[in-house]
Design a protein around this motif. Structure first.
Motif, PDB file in Angstrom:
ATOM      1  N   ALA A 105     -30.289  24.704  90.126  1.00 17.55           N
ATOM      2  CA  ALA A 105     -30.208  23.877  88.758  1.00 17.55           C
ATOM      3  C   ALA A 105     -31.086  22.613  88.749  1.00 17.55           C
ATOM      4  N   ALA A 106     -32.345  22.853  88.145  1.00 17.96           N
ATOM      5  CA  ALA A 106     -33.287  21.579  88.249  1.00 17.96           C
ATOM      6  C   ALA A 106     -32.603  20.418  87.341  1.00 17.96           C
ATOM      7  N   THR A 107     -32.706  19.168  87.802  1.00 19.16           N
ATOM      8  CA  THR A 107     -32.534  18.145  86.968  1.00 19.16           C
ATOM      9  C   THR A 107     -33.661  17.131  86.686  1.00 19.16           C
ATOM     10  N   LEU A 108     -34.498  17.217  87.676  1.00 16.93           N
ATOM     11  CA  LEU A 108     -35.808  16.728  87.362  1.00 16.93           C
ATOM     12  C   LEU A 108     -36.929  17.474  87.814  1.00 16.93           C
ATOM     13  N   ARG A 109     -37.912  17.225  86.814  1.00 15.94           N
ATOM     14  CA  ARG A 109     -39.322  18.216  87.035  1.00 15.94           C
ATOM     15  C   ARG A 109     -40.335  17.076  87.572  1.00 15.94           C
ATOM     16  N   GLY A 110     -41.376  17.565  88.215  1.00  9.53           N
ATOM     17  CA  GLY A 110     -42.510  16.683  88.734  1.00  9.53           C
ATOM     18  C   GLY A 110     -42.326  16.286  90.266  1.00  9.53           C
ATOM     19  N   GLU A 111     -43.264  15.280  90.559  1.00  9.66           N
ATOM     20  CA  GLU A 111     -42.962  14.728  91.858  1.00  9.66           C
ATOM     21  C   GLU A 111     -42.550  13.382  91.782  1.00  9.66           C
ATOM     22  N   PRO A 112     -42.128  12.880  92.920  1.00  5.41           N
ATOM     23  CA  PRO A 112     -41.394  11.525  92.747  1.00  5.41           C
ATOM     24  C   PRO A 112     -42.519  10.298  92.422  1.00  5.41           C
ATOM     25  N   GLY A 113     -42.036   9.503  91.253  1.00  5.60           N
ATOM     26  CA  GLY A 113     -42.858   8.582  90.750  1.00  5.60           C
ATOM     27  C   GLY A 113     -43.393   9.058  89.318  1.00  5.60           C
TER      28      GLY A 113
ATOM     29  N   ALA B 141     -43.054  21.724  90.445  1.00  9.14           N
ATOM     30  CA  ALA B 141     -42.067  20.894  91.246  1.00  9.14           C
ATOM     31  C   ALA B 141     -40.925  20.479  90.605  1.00  9.14           C
ATOM     32  N   GLU B 142     -39.852  20.757  91.270  1.00 10.57           N
ATOM     33  CA  GLU B 142     -38.510  20.609  90.821  1.00 10.57           C
ATOM     34  C   GLU B 142     -37.605  19.942  91.870  1.00 10.57           C
TER      35      GLU B 142
ATOM     36  N   ALA C 280     -26.155  16.658  86.666  1.00 13.69           N
ATOM     37  CA  ALA C 280     -25.732  17.738  86.003  1.00 13.69           C
ATOM     38  C   ALA C 280     -24.416  18.322  87.026  1.00 13.69           C
ATOM     39  N   ALA C 281     -23.960  19.412  86.664  1.00 13.35           N
ATOM     40  CA  ALA C 281     -22.933  20.290  87.537  1.00 13.35           C
ATOM     41  C   ALA C 281     -23.401  21.599  87.219  1.00 13.35           C
TER      42      ALA C 281
END
Length: 277
Positions: A77-85, A99-100, A144-145
């Motif tokens: 379960a993705a909470t963020l998309r893209g790369e760090p920064g 990227a997730e 998320a959970a």
């Protein structure tokens, strides 16, 4: 650990630091797979999980863990998309190759259904205190959970994986929201994850029982338990659990051995007597 006997489940929660090892700062997918296999968990909750991230060799770390465990079912379960920064909030729509980052559950037993639950993120920037440095304002990431209804011996068991914020006070608010969201979930239930709350506080906030107690952070000389396995309903520890140094991540994994179902309490009492004999 004590042999829990037939019918017991081995549960584990592991904040994996996207598969990176502190020993060399590298992500080695084979080393991560060996760490997961060594836990020998029947159901595993993962946090800080990458999928298609360059920093973790573009691997789907949930799928890697599933193969290492010999799992029948798994979900990320993705909470963020893209790369760090350049993170953005994940929409929940799968985009191959995007990227997730998020949480996951991996199970050797069939999963009957899945549910993702959003948790509130602090809407304002918060001062983060740093050692020997001025505080900086940070914005919390989405939280998320993920819940799975798993068909285990003794009947269906709800397993929840989550990763709460490190921001003090707000992590307690997120846990209370999770408690509210879990009221309608099938019992027995186990909630596992990096809660960023120490010791007995998660149990006090929810009434859920701790199924394993041991310090999990920091890795080499752990002083605090911030990773937890909590039970609600007829699920009980049948042997002492504890923290495991896997050689990967900045957390130790936490393991519990449990039984669930109508005979769980009696089995738990027998297991505790045997462990103390």
């Amino acid at each position: 650990m004590t042999d829990p006997g037939p019918g017991a489940l081995r549960l584990a929660t592991f904040n994996i630091l996207h598969g990176r090892s502190l020993s060399d700062g590298e992500v080695d997918v084979d080393r991560f797979a060996d760490a997961v296999a060594g836990l020998d968990a029947d159901v595993l909750a993962l946090q800080e999980v990458d999928r298609d991230q360059p920093r973790s060799t573009g691997a789907d770390l949930t799928a890697v863990a599933a193969e290492a465990m010999g799992a029948t079912d798994h979900r990320f379960a993705a909470t963020l998309r893209g790369e760090p920064g350049v993170w953005t909030r994940a929409t929940g729509d799968r985009q191959p190759g995007a990227a997730e980052y998020g949480i996951a559950i991996v199970s050797r037993y069939p999963v009957l259904r899945w549910r993702k639950m959003a948790l509130p993120a602090l809407p304002v920037r918060w001062p983060l205190l740093l050692r020997d440095k001025p505080p900086v304002l940070v914005r919390d990431e989405p939280r998320a959970a993920l819940a799975a209804l798993v068909d285990v011996p003794g009947g269906p068991l709800t397993v929840v994986s989550t990763h709460l914020t490190f921001l003090p006070g707000w992590n307690a608010a997120q846990l209370r929201r999770l408690w509210w969201s879990c009221r309608s979930l099938t019992r027995p239930m186990v909630v596992m994850g990096d809660l960023n709350l120490r010791g007995p506080l998660p149990s006090r906030l929810t009434g859920w029982r701790p199924l394993a107690q041991d310090a999990t952070f920091p890795l080499e000389e752990p002083q605090h338990q911030i990773d937890h396995i909590l039970g609600s309903g007829d699920v009980h520890a049948v042997a002492p659990g504890g923290a495991v140094h896997t050689g990967t991540s900045d957390h130790r994994a936490l393991v519990a051995q449990v039984v669930c179902g109508p005979e769980a309490a009696a089995s738990a009492r027998r297991g505790v007597r045997g462990a103390s004999a």
